[in-house]
Structure formats: structure tokens, C-alpha cells
Scaffold this motif. Structure first.
Motif, PDB file in Angstrom:
ATOM      1  N   ALA A  76       0.439  -1.417   0.189  1.00  0.00           N
ATOM      2  CA  ALA A  76      -0.111   0.252   0.358  1.00  0.00           C
ATOM      3  C   ALA A  76       1.085   1.177  -0.187  1.00  0.00           C
ATOM      4  O   ALA A  76       0.521   2.125  -0.722  1.00  0.00           O
ATOM      5  CB  ALA A  76      -0.633   0.584   0.874  1.00  0.00           C
ATOM      6  N   SER A  77       1.908   1.291   0.897  1.00  0.00           N
ATOM      7  CA  SER A  77       2.674   1.737   0.527  1.00  0.00           C
ATOM      8  C   SER A  77       3.680   2.710   0.133  1.00  0.00           C
ATOM      9  O   SER A  77       4.431   3.209  -0.367  1.00  0.00           O
ATOM     10  CB  SER A  77       3.844   2.299   2.059  1.00  0.00           C
ATOM     11  N   GLY A  78       3.368   1.604  -1.022  1.00  0.00           N
ATOM     12  CA  GLY A  78       4.942   1.225  -2.457  1.00  0.00           C
ATOM     13  C   GLY A  78       6.099   0.950  -1.522  1.00  0.00           C
ATOM     14  O   GLY A  78       7.023   0.912  -0.446  1.00  0.00           O
ATOM     15  N   GLY A  79       7.178   0.343  -2.701  1.00  0.00           N
ATOM     16  CA  GLY A  79       8.331  -0.055  -2.431  1.00  0.00           C
ATOM     17  C   GLY A  79       9.218   1.030  -2.803  1.00  0.00           C
ATOM     18  O   GLY A  79       8.857   2.176  -3.399  1.00  0.00           O
ATOM     19  N   GLY A  80      10.594   0.071  -3.058  1.00  0.00           N
ATOM     20  CA  GLY A  80      11.394   1.033  -3.939  1.00  0.00           C
ATOM     21  C   GLY A  80      12.897   0.423  -3.133  1.00  0.00           C
ATOM     22  O   GLY A  80      12.936  -0.126  -2.886  1.00  0.00           O
ATOM     23  N   ALA A  81      14.454   1.392  -4.516  1.00  0.00           N
ATOM     24  CA  ALA A  81      15.152   0.771  -4.029  1.00  0.00           C
ATOM     25  C   ALA A  81      16.685   1.827  -4.152  1.00  0.00           C
ATOM     26  O   ALA A  81      15.949   2.782  -5.118  1.00  0.00           O
ATOM     27  CB  ALA A  81      15.152  -0.300  -4.885  1.00  0.00           C
ATOM     28  N   THR A  82      17.184   1.490  -3.349  1.00  0.00           N
ATOM     29  CA  THR A  82      18.439   2.771  -3.374  1.00  0.00           C
ATOM     30  C   THR A  82      19.487   1.708  -4.259  1.00  0.00           C
ATOM     31  O   THR A  82      19.667   0.679  -3.604  1.00  0.00           O
ATOM     32  CB  THR A  82      18.957   3.228  -2.975  1.00  0.00           C
ATOM     33  N   LEU A  83      20.351   2.786  -4.237  1.00  0.00           N
ATOM     34  CA  LEU A  83      22.216   2.438  -4.731  1.00  0.00           C
ATOM     35  C   LEU A  83      22.667   2.257  -3.006  1.00  0.00           C
ATOM     36  O   LEU A  83      22.387   3.738  -2.892  1.00  0.00           O
ATOM     37  CB  LEU A  83      22.769   3.206  -5.304  1.00  0.00           C
ATOM     38  N   THR A  84      23.497   1.267  -2.603  1.00  0.00           N
ATOM     39  CA  THR A  84      23.937   1.933  -1.391  1.00  0.00           C
ATOM     40  C   THR A  84      25.509   2.776  -2.148  1.00  0.00           C
ATOM     41  O   THR A  84      25.694   2.768  -3.259  1.00  0.00           O
ATOM     42  CB  THR A  84      24.111   0.215  -0.881  1.00  0.00           C
ATOM     43  N   GLU A  85      26.797   2.602  -0.709  1.00  0.00           N
ATOM     44  CA  GLU A  85      27.368   3.545  -1.306  1.00  0.00           C
ATOM     45  C   GLU A  85      28.418   2.504  -1.674  1.00  0.00           C
ATOM     46  O   GLU A  85      28.880   3.224  -2.902  1.00  0.00           O
ATOM     47  CB  GLU A  85      28.546   4.183   0.302  1.00  0.00           C
ATOM     48  N   THR A  86      28.523   1.099  -1.854  1.00  0.00           N
ATOM     49  CA  THR A  86      28.882   0.686  -2.166  1.00  0.00           C
ATOM     50  C   THR A  86      28.311   0.279  -3.650  1.00  0.00           C
ATOM     51  O   THR A  86      29.480   0.422  -4.930  1.00  0.00           O
ATOM     52  CB  THR A  86      29.058  -1.002  -2.111  1.00  0.00           C
ATOM     53  N   GLY A  87      27.517   0.525  -4.293  1.00  0.00           N
ATOM     54  CA  GLY A  87      26.655   0.218  -5.597  1.00  0.00           C
ATOM     55  C   GLY A  87      27.220   1.568  -6.229  1.00  0.00           C
ATOM     56  O   GLY A  87      27.603   1.173  -7.295  1.00  0.00           O
ATOM     57  N   GLN A  88      27.180   3.130  -5.375  1.00  0.00           N
ATOM     58  CA  GLN A  88      27.379   4.091  -5.773  1.00  0.00           C
ATOM     59  C   GLN A  88      29.348   3.902  -6.422  1.00  0.00           C
ATOM     60  O   GLN A  88      29.437   4.624  -7.285  1.00  0.00           O
ATOM     61  CB  GLN A  88      26.901   5.104  -5.525  1.00  0.00           C
ATOM     62  N   GLN A  89      30.166   3.032  -5.599  1.00  0.00           N
ATOM     63  CA  GLN A  89      31.472   3.349  -5.721  1.00  0.00           C
ATOM     64  C   GLN A  89      32.149   1.662  -6.990  1.00  0.00           C
ATOM     65  O   GLN A  89      32.178   2.636  -7.909  1.00  0.00           O
ATOM     66  CB  GLN A  89      31.767   2.829  -4.301  1.00  0.00           C
ATOM     67  N   VAL A  90      30.767   0.799  -6.923  1.00  0.00           N
ATOM     68  CA  VAL A  90      30.345   0.118  -8.171  1.00  0.00           C
ATOM     69  C   VAL A  90      30.341   0.462  -9.464  1.00  0.00           C
ATOM     70  O   VAL A  90      31.603   0.188 -10.422  1.00  0.00           O
ATOM     71  CB  VAL A  90      29.863  -1.351  -7.637  1.00  0.00           C
ATOM     72  N   LEU A  91      29.712   1.478  -9.666  1.00  0.00           N
ATOM     73  CA  LEU A  91      29.655   2.044 -11.359  1.00  0.00           C
ATOM     74  C   LEU A  91      30.506   3.240 -11.053  1.00  0.00           C
ATOM     75  O   LEU A  91      30.871   3.025 -12.331  1.00  0.00           O
ATOM     76  CB  LEU A  91      27.783   2.162 -10.570  1.00  0.00           C
ATOM     77  N   ALA A  92      30.202   3.846 -10.149  1.00  0.00           N
ATOM     78  CA  ALA A  92      31.496   4.820 -11.064  1.00  0.00           C
ATOM     79  C   ALA A  92      32.986   4.292 -11.329  1.00  0.00           C
ATOM     80  O   ALA A  92      33.485   4.629 -11.940  1.00  0.00           O
ATOM     81  CB  ALA A  92      31.685   5.925  -9.310  1.00  0.00           C
ATOM     82  N   ALA A  93      33.622   3.189 -10.562  1.00  0.00           N
ATOM     83  CA  ALA A  93      34.803   2.356 -11.000  1.00  0.00           C
ATOM     84  C   ALA A  93      34.873   1.650 -12.613  1.00  0.00           C
ATOM     85  O   ALA A  93      35.262   1.816 -13.006  1.00  0.00           O
ATOM     86  CB  ALA A  93      34.892   1.103  -9.674  1.00  0.00           C
ATOM     87  N   TYR A  94      33.251   1.096 -12.760  1.00  0.00           N
ATOM     88  CA  TYR A  94      32.988   0.570 -14.189  1.00  0.00           C
ATOM     89  C   TYR A  94      32.901   1.425 -14.862  1.00  0.00           C
ATOM     90  O   TYR A  94      33.734   1.358 -16.298  1.00  0.00           O
ATOM     91  CB  TYR A  94      31.308  -0.374 -14.211  1.00  0.00           C
ATOM     92  N   ARG A  95      32.182   2.312 -14.410  1.00  0.00           N
ATOM     93  CA  ARG A  95      32.191   3.534 -15.592  1.00  0.00           C
ATOM     94  C   ARG A  95      33.217   4.755 -15.507  1.00  0.00           C
ATOM     95  O   ARG A  95      34.105   4.251 -17.216  1.00  0.00           O
ATOM     96  CB  ARG A  95      30.774   4.909 -15.473  1.00  0.00           C
ATOM     97  N   SER A  96      34.446   4.601 -15.299  1.00  0.00           N
ATOM     98  CA  SER A  96      35.404   5.752 -15.068  1.00  0.00           C
ATOM     99  C   SER A  96      36.466   4.373 -15.815  1.00  0.00           C
ATOM    100  O   SER A  96      37.503   4.590 -16.822  1.00  0.00           O
ATOM    101  CB  SER A  96      36.470   5.885 -13.193  1.00  0.00           C
ATOM    102  N   PHE A  97      36.156   2.596 -15.973  1.00  0.00           N
ATOM    103  CA  PHE A  97      37.163   2.086 -16.317  1.00  0.00           C
ATOM    104  C   PHE A  97      36.860   1.959 -17.811  1.00  0.00           C
ATOM    105  O   PHE A  97      37.643   2.491 -19.322  1.00  0.00           O
ATOM    106  CB  PHE A  97      36.644   0.696 -15.829  1.00  0.00           C
ATOM    107  N   GLU A  98      35.565   2.408 -18.121  1.00  0.00           N
ATOM    108  CA  GLU A  98      35.256   2.362 -19.426  1.00  0.00           C
ATOM    109  C   GLU A  98      35.410   3.117 -19.713  1.00  0.00           C
ATOM    110  O   GLU A  98      36.070   3.075 -21.502  1.00  0.00           O
ATOM    111  CB  GLU A  98      33.358   2.433 -19.416  1.00  0.00           C
ATOM    112  N   THR A  99      35.577   4.839 -19.500  1.00  0.00           N
ATOM    113  CA  THR A  99      36.019   5.896 -19.983  1.00  0.00           C
ATOM    114  C   THR A  99      36.957   5.348 -20.591  1.00  0.00           C
ATOM    115  O   THR A  99      37.472   5.970 -21.423  1.00  0.00           O
ATOM    116  CB  THR A  99      35.481   6.928 -18.861  1.00  0.00           C
ATOM    117  N   GLU A 100      38.076   5.038 -19.497  1.00  0.00           N
ATOM    118  CA  GLU A 100      39.530   5.459 -19.813  1.00  0.00           C
ATOM    119  C   GLU A 100      39.999   4.020 -21.042  1.00  0.00           C
ATOM    120  O   GLU A 100      41.139   4.216 -21.766  1.00  0.00           O
ATOM    121  CB  GLU A 100      40.450   4.714 -18.689  1.00  0.00           C
TER     122      GLU A 100
END
Length: 123
Positions: A76-100
Motif C-alpha cells: 500500500a505504501s509502495g516499495g523502493g530501491a536505492t544504490l548503497t554507497e558500495t553500489g555507487q562506488q561499483v558504478l563509478a569504478a566501472y564507468r571510469s574504467f570504461e571511459t579509460e
């Protein structure tokens, strides 16, 4: 007149072990979860089933020492999802690696593209 080729697609996947990898699809899923606050909505935007999106999140949560996504149940109140700090770091590391990697490989990609057979009405 020769047909021009589109820009080559550069897709990078990092394989850590059997069933443990991160690539453009998982990175996009993480970005979409971060933006939408929902695993279901993130998957829908990618044309992915709810079940598949959840499977990918579970795989990533199991791969890393800390979860990359935290979710709350719907209802009734709806669910949700968020990236954790680890998730943010994983995503940033992958995108940085991809760019390089894209930058480092640019010359070789152009070299390979120059060796492609001409298509279309080329004479």
C-alpha cells in the motif's frame, strides 16, 4: 561513393569468475535504479522483465562484500530501491574504467575500422 560507417560500439565486460561479471547492462540497470528508485521501473526502461532485473540485482548483491542495492517491499505504501554507497562506488569504478579503456583503445578501433570492407554502392 562509399557508405560511411557508424561509430563502432565499445562494450566492456569485466569477468571476475563464473557468473560474476559487470558490464554495460548491469551498469545501466544500476543507473536506472538510482534515478527511478525502483528495480521494476529500471528494468522496464531497459525492456527487461521484473524477474530478470531482480535476478541481476541479486547476482550483484552476492558478488560484492556489501550489497549494491537495498530494496523495500511494495504494498500500500509502495516499495523502493536505492544504490548503497558500495553500489555507487561499483558504478563509478566501472564507468571510469570504461571511459579509460575507450580512450586507450581509440587508435586501434580506428585502425580496425579502416580495414573494414566497404558496403553499399561502393565502387
Amino acid at each position: 561513393m562509399s557508405e560511411r560507417y557508424s561509430t563502432p560500439k565499445f562494450r566492456l565486460r569485466v569477468v571476475f569468475g563464473p557468473g560474476e561479471m559487470i558490464g554495460p547492462g548491469k551498469a545501466e540497470l544500476l543507473e536506472n535504479i538510482s534515478r527511478t528508485g525502483s528495480i521494476a521501473a529500471a528494468g522496464r526502461e531497459m525492456g527487461m522483465s521484473y524477474k530478470r532485473a531482480w535476478q541481476l540485482v541479486e547476482t550483484m548483491n552476492d558478488m560484492f562484500r556489501e550489497p549494491v542495492v537495498l530494496s523495500t517491499r511494495g504494498g500500500a505504501s509502495g516499495g523502493g530501491a536505492t544504490l548503497t554507497e558500495t553500489g555507487q562506488q561499483v558504478l563509478a569504478a566501472y564507468r571510469s574504467f570504461e571511459t579509460e579503456a575507450r580512450s586507450a583503445a581509440g587508435g586501434q578501433i580506428a585502425r580496425l575500422q579502416g580495414m573494414l570492407r566497404r558496403r553499399g554502392n561502393a565502387k
